[in-house]
Motif scaffolding. Structure first.
Motif, PDB file in Angstrom:
ATOM      1  N   THR A 170       0.832  -1.206   0.000  1.00 45.06           N
ATOM      2  CA  THR A 170       0.000   0.000   0.000  1.00 45.06           C
ATOM      3  C   THR A 170       0.861   1.248   0.000  1.00 45.06           C
ATOM      4  OG1 THR A 170      -0.100   0.125   2.393  1.00 45.06           O
ATOM      5  CG2 THR A 170      -1.817  -1.158   1.327  1.00 45.06           C
ATOM      6  N   GLY A 171       2.140   1.103  -0.261  1.00 47.97           N
ATOM      7  CA  GLY A 171       3.026   2.264  -0.272  1.00 47.97           C
ATOM      8  C   GLY A 171       3.925   2.227   0.938  1.00 47.97           C
ATOM      9  N   ALA A 172       3.495   2.898   2.000  1.00 51.18           N
ATOM     10  CA  ALA A 172       4.318   2.941   3.204  1.00 51.18           C
ATOM     11  C   ALA A 172       4.286   1.611   3.943  1.00 51.18           C
ATOM     12  CB  ALA A 172       3.849   4.054   4.131  1.00 51.18           C
ATOM     13  N   GLU A 173       3.231   0.858   3.710  1.00 52.56           N
ATOM     14  CA  GLU A 173       3.086  -0.401   4.433  1.00 52.56           C
ATOM     15  C   GLU A 173       2.801  -1.547   3.481  1.00 52.56           C
ATOM     16  OE1 GLU A 173       0.054   0.997   6.949  1.00 52.56           O
ATOM     17  OE2 GLU A 173       1.334   1.056   8.720  1.00 52.56           O
ATOM     18  N   ASN A 174       3.203  -2.730   3.913  1.00 51.87           N
ATOM     19  CA  ASN A 174       2.906  -3.924   3.140  1.00 51.87           C
ATOM     20  C   ASN A 174       1.938  -4.799   3.914  1.00 51.87           C
ATOM     21  OD1 ASN A 174       4.539  -3.339   0.966  1.00 51.87           O
ATOM     22  ND2 ASN A 174       6.345  -4.336   1.877  1.00 51.87           N
ATOM     23  N   LEU A 175       0.917  -5.287   3.231  1.00 48.05           N
ATOM     24  CA  LEU A 175      -0.005  -6.224   3.858  1.00 48.05           C
ATOM     25  C   LEU A 175       0.334  -7.628   3.356  1.00 48.05           C
ATOM     26  CD1 LEU A 175      -3.417  -4.357   3.407  1.00 48.05           C
ATOM     27  CD2 LEU A 175      -1.724  -4.089   5.216  1.00 48.05           C
ATOM     28  N   TYR A 176       0.572  -8.504   4.308  1.00 48.44           N
ATOM     29  CA  TYR A 176       0.777  -9.909   3.951  1.00 48.44           C
ATOM     30  C   TYR A 176      -0.448 -10.688   4.395  1.00 48.44           C
ATOM     31  CZ  TYR A 176       5.755  -9.342   2.938  1.00 48.44           C
ATOM     32  OH  TYR A 176       6.942  -8.970   2.394  1.00 48.44           O
ATOM     33  N   VAL A 177      -1.103 -11.341   3.466  1.00 49.37           N
ATOM     34  CA  VAL A 177      -2.200 -12.233   3.845  1.00 49.37           C
ATOM     35  C   VAL A 177      -1.622 -13.642   3.863  1.00 49.37           C
ATOM     36  CG1 VAL A 177      -4.523 -13.021   3.323  1.00 49.37           C
ATOM     37  CG2 VAL A 177      -3.843 -10.677   2.770  1.00 49.37           C
ATOM     38  N   LEU A 178      -1.621 -14.242   5.049  1.00 52.83           N
ATOM     39  CA  LEU A 178      -0.933 -15.518   5.232  1.00 52.83           C
ATOM     40  C   LEU A 178      -1.919 -16.635   5.535  1.00 52.83           C
ATOM     41  CD1 LEU A 178       1.840 -14.221   7.651  1.00 52.83           C
ATOM     42  CD2 LEU A 178       2.072 -14.593   5.178  1.00 52.83           C
ATOM     43  N   LYS A 179      -1.586 -17.813   5.051  1.00 54.55           N
ATOM     44  CA  LYS A 179      -2.350 -19.003   5.423  1.00 54.55           C
ATOM     45  C   LYS A 179      -1.520 -19.799   6.408  1.00 54.55           C
ATOM     46  CE  LYS A 179      -5.913 -20.089   2.241  1.00 54.55           C
ATOM     47  NZ  LYS A 179      -7.133 -19.744   2.986  1.00 54.55           N
ATOM     48  N   CYS A 180      -2.027 -19.858   7.660  1.00 58.96           N
ATOM     49  CA  CYS A 180      -1.354 -20.665   8.664  1.00 58.96           C
ATOM     50  C   CYS A 180      -2.225 -21.892   8.876  1.00 58.96           C
ATOM     51  CB  CYS A 180      -1.198 -19.921   9.981  1.00 58.96           C
ATOM     52  SG  CYS A 180      -0.487 -18.304   9.779  1.00 58.96           S
ATOM     53  N   GLY A 181      -2.002 -22.907   8.087  1.00 60.81           N
ATOM     54  CA  GLY A 181      -2.884 -24.061   8.141  1.00 60.81           C
ATOM     55  C   GLY A 181      -4.272 -23.639   7.702  1.00 60.81           C
ATOM     56  N   GLY A 182      -5.262 -23.833   8.571  1.00 62.40           N
ATOM     57  CA  GLY A 182      -6.636 -23.495   8.220  1.00 62.40           C
ATOM     58  C   GLY A 182      -7.008 -22.052   8.534  1.00 62.40           C
TER      59      GLY A 182
END
Lengths: 285, 381
Positions: free
Chosen positions: B313-325
């Motif tokens: 998003t520019g200044a910040e990064n969003l990580y969408v993570l899958k931790c198992g379920g």
């Protein structure tokens, strides 16, 4: 500045569409609509013999014989006056009453609202002939036969459904916010209605009133049966004066000029309001 | 200028309970937001304060005066509507002057007041125009001017910014907050935009299904949400909440999902009585900014995850993570995460900050344990 021709042309204005056949269709429609009227108006300025000749005559020396007969011999201006009074009064009453009725239907949710509005519409569907006799008897009993008051009451009742249906739609298109805003600003409900809703509705109300007035002006069936002398309006008068043992075409023509002239003037003067009123809510999002 | 007091306010529409037992006391000059999803009863509450809707029961008092069933014109409130409610047959001047003309003020007085408020709202050049010749931003300014021009006791605003584009909305937020504070009139603002509420409000009332969930300052709402709904409604991206089981592992209490274990802070557990929850399933919440991401499983980054989607998003990064379920979203500054993999399916490790973990009751959504690092306003004082 001879370089102008070589400059790129602005693409903002697309070339105007010129379809010749559109004009052909328009002219055809105009001729079909206008020719009979033109013929009748011409007849109005002929003398008796010319107008009733077996072969149509297109070139003649104009005469005011028919107008003279109608206005001075038959006193048609009295009928004209009756028509003016009846259509103005019935328009005023039906639009005023119908406005409040339409407002209620558009704004308030009450049990049977849809039934009321449907019933109002079905009144309009009913053929006038079906109620001619009961109304005649009612008028006779109430002493309203051949009175202007009787016609005004009847036309007001007849035009109400039309007014209610036209205006209900327009009122629905006006967000309630306007009145609510005025009420929060310190107005009573009626002041909000008068100062905010009515001005916004003015074009639609004008258009509706014009329609109603034309309908009342042209009404023939009831006027024929319920009036004889005193309160006779233009439409039955025209028939009475021009059609006897034979048809006096020039008298009929002159009467047609007299009855349509106010309408044509009226619509020409008010066509802007008429169009803007009818298109309100359609053009806007 | 006055305080506003609402007691056990109810409103039914037929069988539908639109507003259920709302109790609010708003101090003089306070800027209070009604925040909630659409259909939560916030607009109905506002309309009852304005008098456009009559309550089924309850009491509304403005400045100590009972106005519960008074007509709008007897309440002396100013209001801005969602679609502005400007009169399109009047000029801007006529629109702003309208409430004054209703009160039969002198013409000179009206002109003076209107031009003063027009200067405040920077709409002096458009005073002679009709509303349909104005831009959305100008319309909104006119609507606010019409509210400001009166000496109202309370100002009411019903989502006035929802028709503005994002950039204009940002400008208006600061401006409106500034104006509200300089005018000092008690203001109630309805919105479904949590950002608006968080940035402008003195206090926020979060509503859902006609009920008040929490009435507190933005910071309190954000850091100490009363329920799971409040916690997830406020904050962008929203708080990660998932099912865990409180378990004792090798003598230590931790929160466990089917796929990973989250270690918990010992002191916090003691304060919140988490030991009593051992063996129970609860909902665990943690905000995206309190999850750190690493490419190595060390230093508290114990949860193995697969990158599902990467959103810069520019200044910040969003990580969408899958931790198992479980899917979690994290938010961290771009510089911190510059060296991390960004391809989908990359192997990463997530670490949950033990100071910022919330526990919610599964059924009711009530908050069982606030985060250890969060402080209630009362403690600070």
């Amino acid at each position: 500045m001879k370089k102008l021709s070589s400059m790129p042309e602005s693409p903002s204005a697309p070339p105007a569409q010129r379809n010749w056949w559109v004009y052909v269709v328009l002219i055809l429609v105009c001729v079909v609509n206008f020719l009979p009227y033109l013929r009748v108006v011409m007849a109005g300025f002929m003398d008796g013999a010319t107008s009733s000749s077996a072969t149509p005559i297109w070139f003649f020396s104009p005469s005011l014989e028919a107008f003279d007969y109608l206005i001075f011999e038959k006193g048609i201006m009295k009928n004209f006056f009756n028509s003016v009074v009846v259509s103005l009064a019935s328009t005023f009453f039906s639009v005023t009453i119908g406005m409040f009725c339409a407002y209620a239907l558009a704004r308030y949710d009450f049990p049977g609202r849809d039934d009321v509005s449907f019933w109002v519409l079905t009144n309009r569907m009913m053929p006038p002939v079906a109620v001619l006799i009961p109304i005649f008897v009612t008028f006779q009993t109430a002493g309203l036969l051949d009175t202007l008051l009787g016609l005004i009451i009847l036309y007001t009742a007849m035009q109400l459904p039309f007014v209610v249906w036209m205006l209900t739609g327009y009122f629905r298109d006006i967000p309630r916010r306007y009145e609510e805003s005025a009420m929060v600003d310190g107005d009573t409900w009626f002041a909000a209605f008068r100062k905010v809703t009515l001005p916004i509705m003015a074009p639609s109300i004008t258009a509706t009133a014009i329609f109603v007035m034309i309908l009342s002006w042209n009404e023939f069936a009831f006027a024929t049966f319920l009036t004889s002398n005193q309160a006779k309006t233009m439409p039955p008068a025209i028939m009475a004066y021009s059609i006897g043992a034979d048809i006096k075409w020039n008298v009929l023509g002159a009467a047609v000029v007299l009855i349509t002239a106010p309408l044509i003037l009226f619509v020409l003067l008010l066509q802007r309001q008429l169009i803007s009123g009818l298109s309100q809510g359609v053009v806007r999002k | 200028m006055a305080e506003l007091e609402i007691n056990s306010l109810m409103k039914q529409f037929g069988a539908f309970q639109a507003v259920n037992d709302v109790n609010i006391t708003v101090n003089n000059g306070e800027f209070v937001f009604l925040l909630g999803p659409s259909g939560c009863g916030k607009t109905t509450t506002l309309r009852m304060i304005a008098g456009l809707e009559m309550p089924s029961s309850g009491r509304i008092a403005i400045g100590g005066r009972n106005v519960t069933f008074l007509r709008p014109r007897h309440r002396n409130v100013g209001m801005v509507f969602q679609d502005y409610g400007l009169y399109r047959h009047l000029t801007v001047f006529g629109n702003i002057a309208y409430p004054l003309e209703v009160r039969r003020l002198q013409r000179a007085e009206i002109a003076r007041k209107v031009s003063a408020v027009a200067r405040t709202m920077q709409i002096t050049e458009v005073l002679q125009r009709k509303p349909d010749q104005l831009s959305a931003g100008q319309l909104q300014r006119v609507a606010i001017a019409r509210m400001l021009v009166r000496d109202a006791d309370v100002f009411l605003m019903d989502e006035p910014m929802s028709h503005l584009d994002a950039q204009l909305r940002g400008q208006m937020r600061a401006e409106l907050r500034h104006i509200q504070k300089s005018v000092g009139v008690t203001t109630i603002f309805v919105t479904h935009d949590q950002l608006e509420a968080m940035t402008m409000a003195d206090r926020i009332i979060v509503m859902k299904d006609g009920e008040m969930l929490q009435f507190a300052t933005p910071r309190e709402i954000f850091e100490r949400p009363a329920t799971e709904f409040v916690a997830t409604f406020v904050g962008e991206p929203q708080m990660n909440v998932f099912d865990v089981r409180i378990t004792r592992i090798q003598g230590k209490i931790a929160a466990m999902t089917e796929d990973f274990v989250i270690p918990l802070d010992a002191r916090w557990m003691q304060e919140n009585g988490v030991e009593n929850l051992v063996g129970q399933g609860v909902r665990l919440g943690v905000r995206p900014e309190h999850i750190s991401v690493s490419d190595r499983a060390e230093g508290g980054h114990g949860v193995a995850a697969e990158l599902y989607s990467f959103e810069p998003t520019g200044a910040e990064n969003l990580y969408v993570l899958k931790c198992g379920g479980v899917t979690i979203t994290t938010r961290s500054s771009t510089t911190e995460t510059a060296h991390l993999a960004k391809g989908e399916g990359s192997r990463l490790y997530a670490g949950f900050d033990p100071n910022w973990i919330y526990l919610f009751e599964p059924g009711s959504g009530r908050t069982i344990a606030q985060a250890a690092a969060s402080r209630s306003e009362n403690e600070e004082m």
